[in-house]
Design a protein around this motif. Structure first.
Motif, short mmCIF file in Angstrom:
data_model
loop_
_atom_site.label_atom_id
_atom_site.label_comp_id
_atom_site.label_asym_id
_atom_site.label_seq_id
_atom_site.Cartn_x
_atom_site.Cartn_y
_atom_site.Cartn_z
N TYR A 137 0.82 -1.21 0.00
CA TYR A 137 0.00 0.00 0.00
C TYR A 137 0.85 1.26 0.00
CZ TYR A 137 -3.46 -3.41 1.64
OH TYR A 137 -4.26 -4.51 1.77
N ASN B 38 -0.46 4.09 1.03
CA ASN B 38 -0.87 4.74 2.28
C ASN B 38 -0.74 3.78 3.46
OD1 ASN B 38 -2.93 3.05 1.44
ND2 ASN B 38 -4.56 4.31 2.36
N ASP C 137 -1.53 4.82 7.22
CA ASP C 137 -2.91 4.82 7.72
C ASP C 137 -3.34 3.42 8.15
OD1 ASP C 137 -3.03 7.52 7.16
OD2 ASP C 137 -4.02 7.25 5.22
#
Length: 358
Positions: A329, A331, A334
């Motif tokens: 990922y 991101n 997060d």
């Protein structure tokens, strides 16, 4: 992934210190509640209880103080407060001194002899220097502890009660093997494991460990021979534990040969037999990652955390999951923060939150 340690550090009712009493509370004030907190990983609560007991002068006998002291050091160790734990232990005299023997208090313990020191405390005395980076000090203390245990084995053999100390001897030897293995001191590992096997070559866990050490030494054929011996030992076993041991051994051979598809198949059979086999779960996910199937490898670990959190909430497993997040990922920060928040709600006090690498 490292296997779990063969014996819990927490005190147990099987400890000779507690075996003379009808209940844990006979041994020391509210000891049963301390044992329960240790089982649940509530180490901060243990520190609070010990502090209160000391402040309110609830501990009246020498063994009360020693048992509470042991729980306090154990809690500090579990919480990675190694400097504080070392300070506590350094406040003690020689653990074999008269101060820590029943015969040192004839008015309190008429007719009783022997040490009041829990085995857990002796173990932590050896462990803590290594946690502070003083590996050789800790290793020296482990060998001293091994000599102490072997003397007890000899003494107990003479009076016909030896099983507990035999288990402790194996526990300490496994601990020493782990220290040597961590530094790739494989000759020392091989010597120790062969010493154990010379006494009993019918223990499939020990023979599997021999195979693992042989594999680390590059002796793949020797490892295969050891693993085949294990399979022969347990072929009539009906329980999942030994059958999974055989499958995990086979999977290791496949992994060394980079046959990850076959390794996944073995690990899947383990998980089908025992859905809480965290070694198989973790290693199956790693094999899928090596096969470049990040999506499925992540699902394997996330599913385990959801199904069996008390077992799967393992720092090695979490580190591996976060590594997969970083690969899969953009991101990933997060996603890891979400995982970290969940861990904060369900993990025991001693879980290392740094394993999420946020």
């Amino acid at each position: 992934m490292d296997p779990p340690t063969p014996e819990s550090l927490a005190l147990s009712t099987a400890d000779p210190l507690t075996s003379h009493f009808t209940s844990l509370n006979d041994l020391a004030q509210e000891l049963a509640s301390l044992q329960d907190l240790a089982t649940r990983g509530s180490w901060r609560s243990i520190l609070d209880k010990v502090t209160r007991a000391r402040a309110q002068s609830l501990l009246t006998k020498p063994h009360d103080h020693l048992v509470y002291f042991t729980y306090n050091v154990l809690a500090l160790t579990k919480l990675r407060r190694f400097t504080d734990a070392a300070g506590e232990i350094d406040s003690l005299e020689d653990l074999n001194s008269l101060r820590y023997k029943y015969e040192g208090y004839p008015d309190v313990y008429p007719g009783r002899v022997g040490s009041m020191v829990p085995f857990s405390l002796r173990w932590m005395y050896a462990l803590i220097p290594m946690k502070l980076g003083r590996r050789q000090d800790g290793l020296d203390r482990l060998y001293v502890l091994l000599d102490f245990v072997r003397r007890k084995v000899k003494e107990k053999r003479e009076i016909g009660s030896v099983d507990v100390w035999r288990r402790r001897e194996m526990f300490v030897m496994n601990g020493i093997i782990g220290v040597h293995l961590n530094q790739k001191e494989l000759a020392a590992c091989l010597s120790l494991i062969k010493e154990l096997l010379n006494r009993d070559y019918t223990d499939p866990v020990l023979v599997s460990k021999l195979g693992y050490i042989q594999m680390q030494m590059g002796d793949l054929e020797g490892a295969k021979s050891s693993f085949n011996a294990v399979q022969g030992m347990v072929e009539k076993e009906e329980g999942s534990e030994m059958r999974n041991l055989v499958s995990r051994n086979k999977a290791l051979v496949f992994m060394v040969g980079k046959d990850y598809v076959s390794a996944v198949r073995e690990y899947e059979e383990c998980i089908e037999r025992d859905g809480s086999d965290v070694v198989a779960i973790n290693n199956k996910a790693l094999c899928l990652m090596y096969l470049r199937d990040l999506s499925d490898s992540i699902k394997v670990l996330e599913s385990a955390l959801e199904r069996v959190p008390t077992v799967a909430l393992n720092e090695t497993l979490v580190v591996n999951l976060c590594s997969m997040y970083e690969l899969a990922y953009v991101n990933h920060g997060d996603v890891k923060r979400t995982l970290s928040s969940w861990i904060a709600r369900v993990a025991p006090d001693d879980f290392d939150t740094a394993s999420t690498r946020i």
